[in-house]
Design an enzyme around this catalytic site. Structure first.
Site, PDB file in Angstrom:
ATOM      1  N   PRO A  16       0.841  -1.206   0.000  1.00  0.00           N
ATOM      2  CA  PRO A  16       0.000   0.000   0.000  1.00  0.00           C
ATOM      3  C   PRO A  16       0.869   1.246   0.000  1.00  0.00           C
ATOM      4  O   PRO A  16       1.773   1.381   0.830  1.00  0.00           O
ATOM      5  CB  PRO A  16      -0.803  -0.137   1.301  1.00  0.00           C
ATOM      6  CG  PRO A  16       0.029  -1.017   2.184  1.00  0.00           C
ATOM      7  CD  PRO A  16       0.766  -1.941   1.275  1.00  0.00           C
ATOM      8  N   CYS A 100       3.916   3.235   8.543  1.00  0.00           N
ATOM      9  CA  CYS A 100       4.193   4.488   7.826  1.00  0.00           C
ATOM     10  C   CYS A 100       5.145   5.368   8.640  1.00  0.00           C
ATOM     11  O   CYS A 100       4.878   5.654   9.807  1.00  0.00           O
ATOM     12  CB  CYS A 100       2.888   5.233   7.553  1.00  0.00           C
ATOM     13  SG  CYS A 100       3.146   6.773   6.645  1.00  0.00           S
ATOM     14  N   LYS A 139       0.738  -4.394   9.268  1.00  0.00           N
ATOM     15  CA  LYS A 139       1.973  -3.986   8.599  1.00  0.00           C
ATOM     16  C   LYS A 139       2.748  -3.087   9.554  1.00  0.00           C
ATOM     17  O   LYS A 139       2.199  -2.113  10.076  1.00  0.00           O
ATOM     18  CB  LYS A 139       1.690  -3.250   7.290  1.00  0.00           C
ATOM     19  CG  LYS A 139       2.934  -3.012   6.433  1.00  0.00           C
ATOM     20  CD  LYS A 139       2.566  -2.451   5.059  1.00  0.00           C
ATOM     21  CE  LYS A 139       3.765  -2.481   4.122  1.00  0.00           C
ATOM     22  NZ  LYS A 139       4.856  -1.573   4.542  1.00  0.00           N
ATOM     23  N   ASN A 200       9.098  -7.110   3.385  1.00  0.00           N
ATOM     24  CA  ASN A 200       8.942  -5.872   2.626  1.00  0.00           C
ATOM     25  C   ASN A 200      10.201  -5.031   2.797  1.00  0.00           C
ATOM     26  O   ASN A 200      10.814  -5.021   3.849  1.00  0.00           O
ATOM     27  CB  ASN A 200       7.697  -5.128   3.152  1.00  0.00           C
ATOM     28  CG  ASN A 200       7.443  -3.796   2.496  1.00  0.00           C
ATOM     29  OD1 ASN A 200       7.114  -2.827   3.154  1.00  0.00           O
ATOM     30  ND2 ASN A 200       7.587  -3.720   1.179  1.00  0.00           N
ATOM     31  N   GLY A 201      10.566  -4.324   1.711  1.00  0.00           N
ATOM     32  CA  GLY A 201      11.706  -3.421   1.775  1.00  0.00           C
ATOM     33  C   GLY A 201      12.778  -3.747   0.760  1.00  0.00           C
ATOM     34  O   GLY A 201      13.401  -4.817   0.827  1.00  0.00           O
ATOM     35  N   ASP A 202      12.964  -2.850  -0.214  1.00  0.00           N
ATOM     36  CA  ASP A 202      14.041  -2.953  -1.208  1.00  0.00           C
ATOM     37  C   ASP A 202      13.945  -4.192  -2.094  1.00  0.00           C
ATOM     38  O   ASP A 202      14.960  -4.692  -2.574  1.00  0.00           O
ATOM     39  CB  ASP A 202      15.416  -2.936  -0.522  1.00  0.00           C
ATOM     40  CG  ASP A 202      15.737  -1.616   0.137  1.00  0.00           C
ATOM     41  OD1 ASP A 202      14.957  -0.663  -0.045  1.00  0.00           O
ATOM     42  OD2 ASP A 202      16.756  -1.535   0.852  1.00  0.00           O
ATOM     43  N   GLY A 224       6.944  -2.449  -3.345  1.00  0.00           N
ATOM     44  CA  GLY A 224       6.387  -1.106  -3.310  1.00  0.00           C
ATOM     45  C   GLY A 224       6.894  -0.237  -4.437  1.00  0.00           C
ATOM     46  O   GLY A 224       6.412  -0.286  -5.562  1.00  0.00           O
TER      47      GLY A 224
END
Length: 338
Positions: A16, A100, A139, A200-202, A224
């Site tokens: 998201p 976030c 998340k 999640n991430g990179d 993302g």
């Protein structure tokens, strides 16, 4: 990969992203191979539920199932009521945002700011899970800062509260999006819980997705920023994970058609005035790293109508034929280097 009663097509998900993962973009990513997508963040504050912006963010009409809405806030009652409100509107999964890092979100003690208050996190999770009869997911990030990483504690609280899936971004709130994501914490969380964990991430390439899954033992990856302008990355990653081989770059003709369909859906969703302006970033992402892309982006940003944008984008991709029948990202890099 399954969330509650929903069997997902694969384990490559869309992250998201505020201002990006609207309904037209989510639907496009799903059509191009994403196994799951979550809406933009919807505020728990009931005073904004009826606003045009909030209504648009939680609009899932015609979207491929399951339909997941992400909610953000800091008040347990408001978050529970927001979850019920969205389930009544058709949400099939509720995702809680504690990841976030943006200042305006954290300054209101929402997003990853909540990670400082483990008791409040526990209260929120129990309140939301108890309020709805659909799966609730979370998340979050590895912690508030590198000196205060508490992802393991948060994960155990979440599992005990009835959260059915965890998505963990491999950075702290203080990191924002700088530096490199780390995956050791994700691996530790995966080893400590029985519910599915998403890394999640990179995650920017098929090879990186394979590396992260192997490194962490996670059940899925969430992509993302790498999907901005390249929504076909989901089928590329899925194909690589299944076969160990690469798909060729997309055909110019295919992307030309996809762009036209995406823009028309975008305009229908936002209307003429807002549609033109919000489409500019998507168009810029599509053409970046392509021959002539930066010059085109600057010219396109001065156009004021949907018809002009459609003609300009069609003309740009027509011009790409001279470089071959498939998109030539490396050619643009070579031209800049020369």
């Amino acid at each position: 990969m399954q969330i509650g009663p929903y069997q997902l097509r694969n384990n490559v998900f869309v992250a998201p992203m505020a201002g990006v993962t609207d309904r037209p973009f989510r639907q496009l990513c799903k059509e191009l191979g994403a196994g799951y997508a979550v809406s933009e963040m919807a505020a728990a504050n009931p005073r904004v539920w009826a606003s045009e912006k909030s209504s648009r963010r939680t609009d899932h009409a015609g979207e491929m199932e399951p339909k997941a809405v992400q909610i953000a806030g800091s008040d347990p009652r408001e978050l529970a009521d927001c979850a019920k409100f969205n389930v009544d509107k058709g949400a099939q999964i509720i995702d809680i945002n504690m990841g976030c890092p943006v200042k305006k979100v954290c300054n209101n003690w929402c997003g990853s700011a909540l990670l400082q208050f483990e008791d409040l996190v526990e209260t929120i999770l129990h309140a939301v899970v108890g309020a709805v009869n659909v799966p609730v997911t979370l998340k979050f990030r590895t912690g508030w800062n590198r000196e205060n990483k508490n992802a393991l504690k948060i994960a155990r609280i979440a599992e005990d509260a009835g959260i059915q899936m965890l998505t963990l971004h491999g950075r702290t709130r203080a990191d924002g999006y700088t530096g490199d994501a780390e995956y050791d914490t994700i691996a530790a969380v995966k080893a400590s819980v029985k519910i599915p964990v998403v890394a999640n991430g990179d995650i920017t390439t098929p090879e990186k997705a394979r590396f992260v899954l192997d490194k962490t033992g996670a059940d899925a990856v969430m992509v993302g920023r790498a999907a901005q302008g390249r929504p076909w990355i989901f089928r590329e990653i899925d194909h690589y994970l299944r076969t160990g081989t690469h798909l060729p770059p997309p055909l110019v003709a295919e992307v030309r058609k996809l762009m036209d369909e995406h823009l028309r859906a975008h305009y229908a969703f936002y209307g003429e005035y807002l549609g033109v302006r919000t489409a500019r970033k998507h168009i810029g992402w599509y053409v970046r790293d392509l021959p002539g892309g930066e010059e085109f982006r600057q010219e396109m940003n001065r156009l004021e109508s949907t018809a002009e944008q459609l003609r300009a984008v069609d003309g740009f991709f027509e011009s790409q034929w001279k470089h071959g029948d498939r998109l030539q990202y490396r050619l643009a890099e070579d031209m800049l280097a020369a």
